[in-house]
Design an enzyme around this catalytic site. Structure first.
Site, PDB file in Angstrom:
ATOM      1  N   HIS A 374      56.036  44.226  34.948  1.00  0.00           N
ATOM      2  CA  HIS A 374      54.781  43.647  35.421  1.00  0.00           C
ATOM      3  C   HIS A 374      55.068  42.537  36.421  1.00  0.00           C
ATOM      4  O   HIS A 374      55.973  41.732  36.206  1.00  0.00           O
ATOM      5  CB  HIS A 374      53.996  43.080  34.217  1.00  0.00           C
ATOM      6  CG  HIS A 374      52.617  42.611  34.561  1.00  0.00           C
ATOM      7  ND1 HIS A 374      52.122  41.396  34.151  1.00  0.00           N
ATOM      8  CD2 HIS A 374      51.636  43.184  35.287  1.00  0.00           C
ATOM      9  CE1 HIS A 374      50.872  41.255  34.593  1.00  0.00           C
ATOM     10  NE2 HIS A 374      50.561  42.329  35.292  1.00  0.00           N
ATOM     11  N   HIS A 375      54.338  42.538  37.518  1.00  0.00           N
ATOM     12  CA  HIS A 375      54.402  41.467  38.511  1.00  0.00           C
ATOM     13  C   HIS A 375      52.993  40.976  38.799  1.00  0.00           C
ATOM     14  O   HIS A 375      52.299  41.564  39.624  1.00  0.00           O
ATOM     15  CB  HIS A 375      54.988  41.973  39.838  1.00  0.00           C
ATOM     16  CG  HIS A 375      56.449  42.292  39.794  1.00  0.00           C
ATOM     17  ND1 HIS A 375      57.049  43.144  40.704  1.00  0.00           N
ATOM     18  CD2 HIS A 375      57.437  41.866  38.960  1.00  0.00           C
ATOM     19  CE1 HIS A 375      58.354  43.223  40.436  1.00  0.00           C
ATOM     20  NE2 HIS A 375      58.608  42.466  39.373  1.00  0.00           N
ATOM     21  N   HIS A 454      47.171  46.662  40.410  1.00  0.00           N
ATOM     22  CA  HIS A 454      45.871  46.125  39.974  1.00  0.00           C
ATOM     23  C   HIS A 454      45.368  45.122  41.019  1.00  0.00           C
ATOM     24  O   HIS A 454      46.155  44.559  41.760  1.00  0.00           O
ATOM     25  CB  HIS A 454      45.968  45.502  38.586  1.00  0.00           C
ATOM     26  CG  HIS A 454      45.832  46.546  37.520  1.00  0.00           C
ATOM     27  ND1 HIS A 454      44.904  46.477  36.508  1.00  0.00           N
ATOM     28  CD2 HIS A 454      46.486  47.716  37.356  1.00  0.00           C
ATOM     29  CE1 HIS A 454      45.000  47.552  35.745  1.00  0.00           C
ATOM     30  NE2 HIS A 454      45.958  48.315  36.237  1.00  0.00           N
ATOM     31  N   GLU A 455      44.035  44.974  41.075  1.00  0.00           N
ATOM     32  CA  GLU A 455      43.402  44.235  42.179  1.00  0.00           C
ATOM     33  C   GLU A 455      43.977  44.740  43.504  1.00  0.00           C
ATOM     34  O   GLU A 455      44.489  43.978  44.322  1.00  0.00           O
ATOM     35  CB  GLU A 455      43.604  42.718  42.030  1.00  0.00           C
ATOM     36  CG  GLU A 455      42.964  42.147  40.782  1.00  0.00           C
ATOM     37  CD  GLU A 455      43.799  42.442  39.525  1.00  0.00           C
ATOM     38  OE1 GLU A 455      43.233  42.937  38.538  1.00  0.00           O
ATOM     39  OE2 GLU A 455      45.012  42.196  39.541  1.00  0.00           O
ATOM     40  N   GLU A 479      39.115  46.587  30.803  1.00  0.00           N
ATOM     41  CA  GLU A 479      39.250  45.160  30.487  1.00  0.00           C
ATOM     42  C   GLU A 479      37.887  44.468  30.424  1.00  0.00           C
ATOM     43  O   GLU A 479      37.711  43.508  29.685  1.00  0.00           O
ATOM     44  CB  GLU A 479      40.174  44.467  31.490  1.00  0.00           C
ATOM     45  CG  GLU A 479      39.676  44.539  32.928  1.00  0.00           C
ATOM     46  CD  GLU A 479      40.644  43.902  33.939  1.00  0.00           C
ATOM     47  OE1 GLU A 479      41.722  43.463  33.550  1.00  0.00           O
ATOM     48  OE2 GLU A 479      40.300  43.862  35.135  1.00  0.00           O
TER      49      GLU A 479
END
Ligand code: NOJ
Ligand code: CA
Length: 675
Positions: A374-375, A454-455, A479
């Site tokens: 994850h980043h 994501h985003e 979410e």
């Protein structure tokens, strides 16, 4: 007097007689695109003899040079056609047919000219500008206005489904269902239904090194390209000799037709990555939902989620139930305090003291489970870029093949530090970020890592060219059911397939089994869905990676329903939308890649209904055991979301199945081929 008038009229219209129109039809002849220079360079679209898009402007305007548009006339045109089939390494189907007719039109005025290339498919059209190097457009070029219009004929009685563009929340809005007249500035894919039942969706394909296109309604029914600007207000910066992304218009006589279109992918360039064996579709669980419902935290302390012992527990769970990956969020330093606004402090290679990356990746690999990295950047893309290669190298060293990235920052607040050290604030869908997201994908490929953004910036089919761009968010996902106020309404998942999903896969993260958690919000909101609908999402909302997003204990409390999530594949041989109306209901049938089994998912909005499915998608020569997961007779999302009936039935392609869906309900079926 009468005679004089006649002469005058003839005189006035005579230059128009020189105007030219060139036409091209779809392979099946149902769609006809005409391109003309009667008043301004324009195109229009006719479907089955009726105008769908009336004469609409073409052209570009620049900072230094006058526009390519007004005053330009058609100089030459040529035609071509194509009918070929190519393969997706992973996808909704293995073989994709690209059958189109092409028209290339050159508009010119004195020393200047530009080309517009049209491709007309049976399910819509695409066109792009090609601007060669020429007088006044020979070095650095700045676009200040794209003049492209989409003049919707008879928009008055049309219904539109849309989310606003250039807003604070990027793409994560509930959808508006309105009259066309209420549409102001919207994101694409922008979908609407004409009074005669024709469904149209406007979007773009191959958004590379250009600003994202949003749409603004001008005069009634006329949508104009509204490109997202750079921090300095310029829309697009190019050097001479460039092409724009394709502007796409998908057209269908009914809603379902939109869902069975490969137009966006067909307009993208072929795969550039020779070896794709490391790009792995699959299912995953993760240290994730606990943070969203407030049981654990991303940051350090007593409630820290990403600890070594918790990761072990998830690895054990994944191995036991056949999942491929475990996502771990919050293992790296930077989450303490206000992480949403602290993108500067993320360190992508340093772990918190209670997490051991090597031990955890080794532990997982020994059980056949990969850790998913994850980043989260919190929108500070310079801080991320400075560490990106080290961060990927670390993950690759530990056998990680997939990373979820995050760009949590309000619209227009992506932080970058320019070449002069000045902080600039950019939009997620401007040209700068279009390039930044793609840079991330290309760097990741060097380390054999796939990216789930994501985003993100919206999808425009680039997965064809870069198959390691394995999924993305880009709409309200699950979410919002943890902390959103309101949570996703019952119609949300019935709108997504016809809007957001037309652009490509979405990491929605389905699978909520416990609807009674105490969420992050301070009200009584809870997921507005039945349990059976949660299962349906795995088939309805396509993604090559699917998460089982709830807590392990909630799955272990309902193993019979969990079985569907364990069985459902994420990579398909064929996909067919078989029923649907935008915002009301939808049903998909998909065949397992290189397998015999078929899967069906169907869901509805707040209206309970019955759906009758013809099973003619099944192989005519086989018998199947249908394993059905459906809403119980008294199920409803409001006070009885859990009631589910799981039953088996032997069926064949000639059978029909009628099943009831509860309010905000659904069903999921595995058709297991019998030997
Ligand atoms: C928003 C993402 O959509 C979500 O999945 C993630 O957990 C948080 N950002 C933190 O990165
Ligand atoms: Ca998000």
């Amino acid at each position: 007097m009468k005679r004089l008038l006649l002469v005058l009229t003839t005189y006035l219209v005579s230059p128009l007689l020189l105007a030219q129109t060139v036409k091209i039809a779809s392979p099946d002849g149902k769609i006809v695109v005409s391109v003309n220079d009667k008043k301004l360079p324009s195109y229009n679209i006719i479907l089955n003899g009726e105008t769908a898009i009336a004469d609409s402007r073409l052209g570009l305007r620049f900072k230094k040079t006058a526009e390519l548009g007004e005053g330009f006339t058609i100089k030459t045109s040529s035609q071509a056609n194509n009918d070929s089939t190519w393969q997706l390494p992973w996808g909704e189907r293995k073989n994709v047919r690209d059958n189109h007719n092409e028209l290339l039109v050159t508009f010119a005025q004195q020393d200047n000219h530009f080309n517009v290339r049209f491709r007309v498919f049976n399910d819509g059209i695409g066109f792009r500008y090609e601007v060669p190097k020429q007088k006044g457009l020979d070095g650095e070029i700045e676009i200040t206005n794209e003049l492209t219009e989409f003049a919707v004929e008879n928009s008055k009685n049309s219904t539109a489904w849309w989310i606003p563009s250039r807003g604070w929340n990027r793409y994560e809005y509930t959808y508006h269902t309105t009259d066309f007249s209420s549409v102001d500035r919207v994101h694409t894919p922008f979908t609407f239904k004409l009074a005669n039942g024709t469904h149209i969706s406007i979007h773009e394909a191959a958004l590379v090194d250009y600003a994202g296109m949003t749409l603004q309604q001008m005069r009634g029914g006329v949508l104009k390209a509204d490109l997202t600007p750079w921090a300095d207000g310029i829309l697009v910066k190019k050097t001479a000799n460039f092409k724009t992304p394709w502007r796409t218009i998908q057209i269908s006589e009914n809603a379902v037709g939109l869902l069975n279109s490969d137009l966006i992918l067909n307009l993208n360039e072929p795969n550039q990555q020779e070896d794709t064996s490391w790009i792995e579709p699959g299912k995953y669980v993760g240290i994730w939902w606990g943070m969203h419902i407030g049981e654990t935290t991303w940051g350090s302390g007593d409630k820290h989620g990403a600890t070594t012992s918790e990761t072990k527990r998830y690895m054990d769970f994944a191995a036991k139930y056949g999942f491929d990956g475990v996502l771990v969020e919050g293992w790296n330093i930077g989450w303490d305090g206000d992480w949403y606004n602290n993108g500067d402090v993320f360190d992508f290679t340093k772990a918190y003291d209670d997490f051991d990356l090597k031990a955890m990746t080794d532990y997982g690999l020994a059980k056949g489970v990969r850790l998913i990295g994850h980043h989260e950047t919190s929108g500070n893309v310079t801080n991320y870029r400075n560490q990106m290669n080290d961060a990927f190298a670390l993950y690759q060293k530990h056998g990680i093949r997939q990373v979820k990235t995050g760009y949590v920052a309000d619209g227009g607040k992506i932080k970058r530090i320019d070449e002069n050290g000045i902080v600039r604030k950019e939009w997620h869908d401007g040209q700068f970020m279009a390039n930044e997201y793609l840079y991330n994908i290309k760097q990741a490929a060097k380390y054999q890592i796939s990216i789930n953004t994501h985003e993100p910036i919206k999808d425009t089919g680039l997965r064809r060219t870069y198959p390691n761009w394995i999924s993305r968010e880009g709409a309200r996902g699950q979410e919002y059911n943890a902390w959103g106020s309101p949570p996703n309404p019952p119609e949300h998942a019935a709108i997504l397939p016809f809007t957001r999903m037309l652009s490509g896969p979405m990491d929605f993260t389905p699978g909520t089994f416990d609807m009674d958690f105490k969420g992050g919000g301070d009200n009584n909101d809870r997921p507005q869905t039945t349990l059976a609908k949660q299962l349906a999402l795995y088939v309805v909302l396509y993604s090559p990676i699917q998460m089982a997003s709830d807590l392990p204990r909630n799955y272990e409390a309902n193993l019979p329903a969990f079985q569907f999530i364990r069985d459902v594949p994420t990579d398909w041989q064929e996909s067919k939308a078989i029923a649907g109306e935008v915002g009301k209901y939808v049903a998909f049938a998909r065949q397992e890649r290189d397998g015999d089994d078929w899967f069906v998912g169907a869901l509805t909005n707040e209206d309970a209904r019955a759906l009758t499915l013809s099973l003619d998608f099944l192989d005519k020569n086989k018998r199947y055991q249908a394993q059905i997961y459906r809403d119980g007779d008294k199920a409803n999302w409001v006070d009885n979301p859990y009631e589910i009936i799981i039953e088996q039935k032997d069926v064949m392609a000639t059978d029909k199945l009628t099943l009831k869906l509860a309010t905000s309900g659904g069903f999921a079926i595995r058709f297991k081929a019998l030997k």
